[in-house]
Design a protein around this motif. Sequence first.
Motif, PDB file in Angstrom:
ATOM      1  N   ALA A  99      -7.227   2.624  -6.464  1.00  0.00           N
ATOM      2  CA  ALA A  99      -8.008   1.811  -7.163  1.00  0.00           C
ATOM      3  C   ALA A  99      -9.400   2.405  -5.968  1.00  0.00           C
ATOM      4  N   TRP A 100     -10.916   1.955  -6.124  1.00  0.00           N
ATOM      5  CA  TRP A 100     -12.255   2.429  -5.343  1.00  0.00           C
ATOM      6  C   TRP A 100     -12.199   1.768  -4.935  1.00  0.00           C
ATOM      7  N   GLY A 101     -13.416   1.175  -3.761  1.00  0.00           N
ATOM      8  CA  GLY A 101     -14.330  -0.281  -2.996  1.00  0.00           C
ATOM      9  C   GLY A 101     -15.670   0.097  -3.749  1.00  0.00           C
ATOM     10  N   SER A 102     -15.964   0.055  -3.877  1.00  0.00           N
ATOM     11  CA  SER A 102     -17.943  -0.206  -4.266  1.00  0.00           C
ATOM     12  C   SER A 102     -18.588   0.308  -3.465  1.00  0.00           C
ATOM     13  N   GLY A 103     -18.345   0.366  -2.212  1.00  0.00           N
ATOM     14  CA  GLY A 103     -18.952   0.767  -1.178  1.00  0.00           C
ATOM     15  C   GLY A 103     -19.776  -0.349  -0.008  1.00  0.00           C
ATOM     16  N   ILE A 104     -19.382   0.044   1.115  1.00  0.00           N
ATOM     17  CA  ILE A 104     -20.012  -1.282   2.045  1.00  0.00           C
ATOM     18  C   ILE A 104     -20.877  -0.469   3.106  1.00  0.00           C
ATOM     19  N   GLN A 105     -22.326  -0.664   3.425  1.00  0.00           N
ATOM     20  CA  GLN A 105     -23.164   0.165   3.924  1.00  0.00           C
ATOM     21  C   GLN A 105     -23.243  -0.404   5.741  1.00  0.00           C
ATOM     22  N   VAL A 106     -22.774   0.807   6.910  1.00  0.00           N
ATOM     23  CA  VAL A 106     -23.017   0.620   7.879  1.00  0.00           C
ATOM     24  C   VAL A 106     -23.984   1.830   8.088  1.00  0.00           C
ATOM     25  N   THR A 107     -25.151   0.429   9.411  1.00  0.00           N
ATOM     26  CA  THR A 107     -26.435   1.409   9.680  1.00  0.00           C
ATOM     27  C   THR A 107     -26.093   0.899  11.850  1.00  0.00           C
ATOM     28  N   VAL A 108     -25.869   2.254  12.034  1.00  0.00           N
ATOM     29  CA  VAL A 108     -25.536   2.124  13.681  1.00  0.00           C
ATOM     30  C   VAL A 108     -27.479   2.842  13.779  1.00  0.00           C
ATOM     31  N   PRO A 139     -25.757   6.983  16.481  1.00  0.00           N
ATOM     32  CA  PRO A 139     -26.243   7.500  14.206  1.00  0.00           C
ATOM     33  C   PRO A 139     -25.808   8.062  12.920  1.00  0.00           C
ATOM     34  N   ALA A 140     -25.272   8.701  13.906  1.00  0.00           N
ATOM     35  CA  ALA A 140     -25.337  10.249  12.729  1.00  0.00           C
ATOM     36  C   ALA A 140     -23.759   8.826  12.275  1.00  0.00           C
ATOM     37  N   ASP A 141     -23.392   8.411  12.166  1.00  0.00           N
ATOM     38  CA  ASP A 141     -22.173   7.997  11.939  1.00  0.00           C
ATOM     39  C   ASP A 141     -22.696   6.667  10.307  1.00  0.00           C
ATOM     40  N   THR A 142     -23.976   6.524  10.697  1.00  0.00           N
ATOM     41  CA  THR A 142     -24.848   5.435   9.064  1.00  0.00           C
ATOM     42  C   THR A 142     -24.326   6.227   8.414  1.00  0.00           C
ATOM     43  N   GLY A 143     -23.815   5.003   6.767  1.00  0.00           N
ATOM     44  CA  GLY A 143     -23.679   5.702   5.593  1.00  0.00           C
ATOM     45  C   GLY A 143     -23.481   4.730   5.036  1.00  0.00           C
ATOM     46  N   VAL A 144     -22.522   4.656   4.059  1.00  0.00           N
ATOM     47  CA  VAL A 144     -21.897   4.007   2.775  1.00  0.00           C
ATOM     48  C   VAL A 144     -20.677   4.304   3.113  1.00  0.00           C
ATOM     49  N   TYR A 145     -19.590   3.447   3.035  1.00  0.00           N
ATOM     50  CA  TYR A 145     -18.285   3.517   3.434  1.00  0.00           C
ATOM     51  C   TYR A 145     -17.698   2.930   2.258  1.00  0.00           C
ATOM     52  N   TYR A 146     -16.821   3.686   1.538  1.00  0.00           N
ATOM     53  CA  TYR A 146     -15.439   3.632   0.585  1.00  0.00           C
ATOM     54  C   TYR A 146     -13.968   3.755   0.777  1.00  0.00           C
ATOM     55  N   CYS A 147     -13.379   2.267   0.167  1.00  0.00           N
ATOM     56  CA  CYS A 147     -12.475   3.142   1.076  1.00  0.00           C
ATOM     57  C   CYS A 147     -11.383   3.185  -0.841  1.00  0.00           C
ATOM     58  N   ASN A 148     -10.404   4.485  -0.833  1.00  0.00           N
ATOM     59  CA  ASN A 148      -9.167   4.365  -1.580  1.00  0.00           C
ATOM     60  C   ASN A 148      -7.877   4.219  -1.453  1.00  0.00           C
ATOM     61  N   PHE A 206       0.587  -1.415  -0.187  1.00  0.00           N
ATOM     62  CA  PHE A 206       0.327   0.191   0.183  1.00  0.00           C
ATOM     63  C   PHE A 206       1.216   1.170  -0.190  1.00  0.00           C
ATOM     64  N   VAL A 207       0.112   2.399  -0.459  1.00  0.00           N
ATOM     65  CA  VAL A 207       0.843   3.374  -1.214  1.00  0.00           C
ATOM     66  C   VAL A 207       0.176   4.652   0.338  1.00  0.00           C
ATOM     67  N   SER A 208      -1.516   4.215  -0.143  1.00  0.00           N
ATOM     68  CA  SER A 208      -2.154   5.301   0.762  1.00  0.00           C
ATOM     69  C   SER A 208      -3.355   4.330   0.969  1.00  0.00           C
ATOM     70  N   VAL A 209      -4.073   4.652   1.794  1.00  0.00           N
ATOM     71  CA  VAL A 209      -4.950   3.970   2.323  1.00  0.00           C
ATOM     72  C   VAL A 209      -6.146   5.318   2.636  1.00  0.00           C
ATOM     73  N   VAL A 210      -7.275   5.441   1.919  1.00  0.00           N
ATOM     74  CA  VAL A 210      -7.851   6.932   2.571  1.00  0.00           C
ATOM     75  C   VAL A 210      -9.990   6.026   2.511  1.00  0.00           C
ATOM     76  N   TRP A 211     -10.310   6.614   3.507  1.00  0.00           N
ATOM     77  CA  TRP A 211     -11.972   6.533   3.865  1.00  0.00           C
ATOM     78  C   TRP A 211     -12.718   7.094   3.601  1.00  0.00           C
ATOM     79  N   TYR A 212     -13.722   6.655   2.748  1.00  0.00           N
ATOM     80  CA  TYR A 212     -14.628   8.396   2.998  1.00  0.00           C
ATOM     81  C   TYR A 212     -16.073   7.723   3.236  1.00  0.00           C
ATOM     82  N   ASN A 235     -26.163  13.323   2.176  1.00  0.00           N
ATOM     83  CA  ASN A 235     -25.098  14.112   2.637  1.00  0.00           C
ATOM     84  C   ASN A 235     -24.197  14.181   1.191  1.00  0.00           C
ATOM     85  N   GLN A 236     -23.391  14.478   0.820  1.00  0.00           N
ATOM     86  CA  GLN A 236     -22.095  14.658  -0.136  1.00  0.00           C
ATOM     87  C   GLN A 236     -20.769  13.482   0.364  1.00  0.00           C
ATOM     88  N   ARG A 237     -20.223  12.923  -0.007  1.00  0.00           N
ATOM     89  CA  ARG A 237     -19.050  12.147   0.101  1.00  0.00           C
ATOM     90  C   ARG A 237     -18.395  12.634   1.634  1.00  0.00           C
TER      91      ARG A 237
END
Length: 120
Positions: A109-118, A88-97, A32-38, A44-46
């Motif tokens: 590369a981007w991941g396709s996203g994964i749902q987190v529900t709190v 609950p405010a952390d609920t959303g779709v999480y993406y790795c880049n 890995f050179v870098s890993v960023v999570w969004y 809301n926007q990403r």
Amino acid sequence: QVQLVESGGGWVQPGESLRLSCSVSGGSFFNFVSVVWYRQTPGNQREFVAKTPASSAADSKASDLGRFTVSENNAEKTAYLAMNNLQPADTGVYYCNVQVLTLRGVQSAWGSGIQVTVSS
């Protein structure tokens, strides 16, 4: 071509923890050179969540939020996002880049996203 598969999402109650995984396939991976999570929360926007800088070894850095920690394991070709005290405010779709070093140089590369529900 580098591809990513995300896993580890799901439903949790407030105060609980989750660890998301972002696994690399293809591309003759070296490290890995870098890993960023969004994440993108409802309406809301990403937005940026946490990151790790370039490292030749597994390296964890606390995110600005203080509850999220990114790590990477080059031997497993997997990056992680550990999330504690979820709300609950952390609920959303999480993406790795990720940026990874391969035989063809640095690839992104981007991941396709994964749902987190709190929720309770």
